[in-house]
Design a protein around this motif. Structure first.
Motif, PDB file in Angstrom:
ATOM      1  N   ALA A 116      29.026  28.015  12.505  1.00 31.43           N
ATOM      2  CA  ALA A 116      28.332  28.179  13.779  1.00 31.43           C
ATOM      3  C   ALA A 116      27.154  29.145  13.655  1.00 31.43           C
ATOM      4  O   ALA A 116      26.138  28.994  14.348  1.00 31.43           O
ATOM      5  N   SER A 117      27.268  30.146  12.776  1.00 27.97           N
ATOM      6  CA  SER A 117      26.177  31.096  12.564  1.00 27.97           C
ATOM      7  C   SER A 117      26.316  31.699  11.179  1.00 27.97           C
ATOM      8  O   SER A 117      27.381  31.618  10.544  1.00 27.97           O
ATOM      9  N   HIS A 118      25.246  32.313  10.699  1.00 30.69           N
ATOM     10  CA  HIS A 118      25.284  32.976   9.398  1.00 30.69           C
ATOM     11  C   HIS A 118      26.285  34.129   9.448  1.00 30.69           C
ATOM     12  O   HIS A 118      26.382  34.829  10.459  1.00 30.69           O
ATOM     13  N   PRO A 119      27.061  34.345   8.371  1.00 30.06           N
ATOM     14  CA  PRO A 119      28.104  35.374   8.428  1.00 30.06           C
ATOM     15  C   PRO A 119      27.589  36.801   8.549  1.00 30.06           C
ATOM     16  O   PRO A 119      28.374  37.696   8.898  1.00 30.06           O
ATOM     17  N   VAL A 120      26.310  37.049   8.256  1.00 32.30           N
ATOM     18  CA  VAL A 120      25.764  38.404   8.364  1.00 32.30           C
ATOM     19  C   VAL A 120      24.777  38.446   9.525  1.00 32.30           C
ATOM     20  O   VAL A 120      23.724  37.807   9.468  1.00 32.30           O
ATOM     21  N   PRO A 121      25.072  39.176  10.602  1.00 33.36           N
ATOM     22  CA  PRO A 121      24.127  39.274  11.720  1.00 33.36           C
ATOM     23  C   PRO A 121      22.834  39.962  11.303  1.00 33.36           C
ATOM     24  O   PRO A 121      22.787  40.703  10.308  1.00 33.36           O
ATOM     25  N   ALA A 122      21.797  39.735  12.085  1.00 30.33           N
ATOM     26  CA  ALA A 122      20.474  40.269  11.757  1.00 30.33           C
ATOM     27  C   ALA A 122      20.431  41.790  11.762  1.00 30.33           C
ATOM     28  O   ALA A 122      19.581  42.389  11.083  1.00 30.33           O
ATOM     29  N   PRO A 179      29.645  42.438  -2.502  1.00 35.48           N
ATOM     30  CA  PRO A 179      29.506  42.858  -1.104  1.00 35.48           C
ATOM     31  C   PRO A 179      28.034  43.076  -0.755  1.00 35.48           C
ATOM     32  O   PRO A 179      27.549  44.206  -0.684  1.00 35.48           O
ATOM     33  N   GLN A 180      27.350  41.981  -0.501  1.00 41.00           N
ATOM     34  CA  GLN A 180      25.894  41.997  -0.331  1.00 41.00           C
ATOM     35  C   GLN A 180      25.451  42.209   1.107  1.00 41.00           C
ATOM     36  O   GLN A 180      24.387  42.775   1.359  1.00 41.00           O
ATOM     37  N   GLY A 181      26.256  41.713   2.071  1.00 43.07           N
ATOM     38  CA  GLY A 181      25.824  41.737   3.466  1.00 43.07           C
ATOM     39  C   GLY A 181      26.826  42.415   4.369  1.00 43.07           C
ATOM     40  O   GLY A 181      28.034  42.403   4.114  1.00 43.07           O
TER      41      GLY A 181
END
Length: 301
Positions: A55-61, A9-11
């Motif tokens: 569509a986008s990276h699974p972890v938001p900024a 569970p990194q992000g």
């Protein structure tokens, strides 16, 4: 026997000290082979680069994202047997002197449990924030891997490449696994087979439809020989019967068709991606997965 790697569970909000420890201990206790993390240092808000696999990276900024090597160092101290991997480390993000020292230290302190996949990266805005060379990232990746392999010899080493240069240094301790930890090359593109041959590495396959994945793996074996192949497989609540996604489900009637097809094609390394499951459900899925693959004869014990 197939090697199964569980995603830490990194992000996101699930990325906590307590959860990392729980997932690490659970993976080891259930007899699974390893734990993996991805690699980002920063995810700039509002980035325009296209994530290659969705569509986008699974972890938001605006969510936590734990550093890869630091997280694995913590995991190595919590566990005794399970292997640990960065899949994939973005080679241009770190100077090879630093990267080689970090990796060798982690392999040394973990008792020789580290594996590394290398990728060239995709997030241009992250490169810019780090002052890294996005335009030449492919060449920088090649030089970085070459320099790190030389440094891991433990001998006095200098390197003079087009993008990376350093005078004679010595990088000790050497990795426990000699001559180096197992290496993988992530992604695709024209450099893939050449990198695999050059560095004696396996292929870390990206998120592809199953037919495309199997075709690419077969083509690589024609070019490289019997190199190891690793597939990323989604662990989901349910999978449609006609799906060609690299995905399985283990609740209700288990759907392990993808694992059987990958095993029949000689793919012996599976990285499970949990990020499409609600965080509260993931430990239950991990237990169910271990039961299902053990019953299927894909896991010892």
């Amino acid at each position: 026997m197939t090697r199964f790697w569980m995603q830490l569970p990194q992000g996101g909000w699930v990325a906590s000290r307590e959860n990392v420890r729980v997932y690490a201990m659970l993976t080891e206790e259930l007899g699974l082979h390893g734990l993996w993390v991805g690699d980002h240092i920063v995810i700039p808000p509002g980035y325009q680069s296209q994530y290659p696999y969705a569509a986008s990276h699974p972890v938001p900024a605006d969510r936590p994202f734990l550093d890869s090597y630091t997280t694995l160092a913590y995991v190595a101290g919590c566990t005794q047997r399970v292997r640990i991997a960065v899949t994939a480390a973005v080679a241009p993000y770190r100077h090879p002197l630093l990267h080689a020292k970090m990796a060798a230290t982690l392999d040394h302190l973990s008792g020789g449990r580290l594996e590394i996949a290398f990728g060239a990266g995709w997030l241009r805005e992250e490169f810019e924030a780090l002052g890294a060379d996005f335009a030449h990232r492919g060449a920088v990746t090649d030089e970085t891997i070459e320099a790190m392999c030389a440094l891991w010899s433990g001998e006095p080493t200098a390197y003079q490449g087009e993008h990376i240069k350093f005078d004679t240094v010595q990088c000790l301790p050497r990795p426990t696994q000699l001559p180096r930890p197992p290496l993988w090359i992530g992604g695709g593109g024209p450099r893939l087979a050449r990198r695999m041959r050059r560095f004696g590495a396996g292929w870390l396959g990206p998120d592809l439809p199953l037919p495309d994945f199997l075709d690419t793996a077969a083509a690589l074996r024609d070019q490289v020989g019997d190199a190891p192949v690793s597939a990323k497989v989604w662990l989901l609540d349910s999978v449609a019967e006609d799906s060609d996604e690299l995905a399985i489900s283990v609740l209700g009637p288990p759907r392990l068709d993808v694992l059987r097809k990958l095993a029949a094609a000689g793919v012996g390394d599976i990285r499970l991606d949990l990020s499409r499951l609600p965080s509260a459900d993931r430990p239950r899925h991990i237990h169910a997965f271990a039961r299902a693959v053990r019953k299927e004869g894909l896991l010892d014990g």
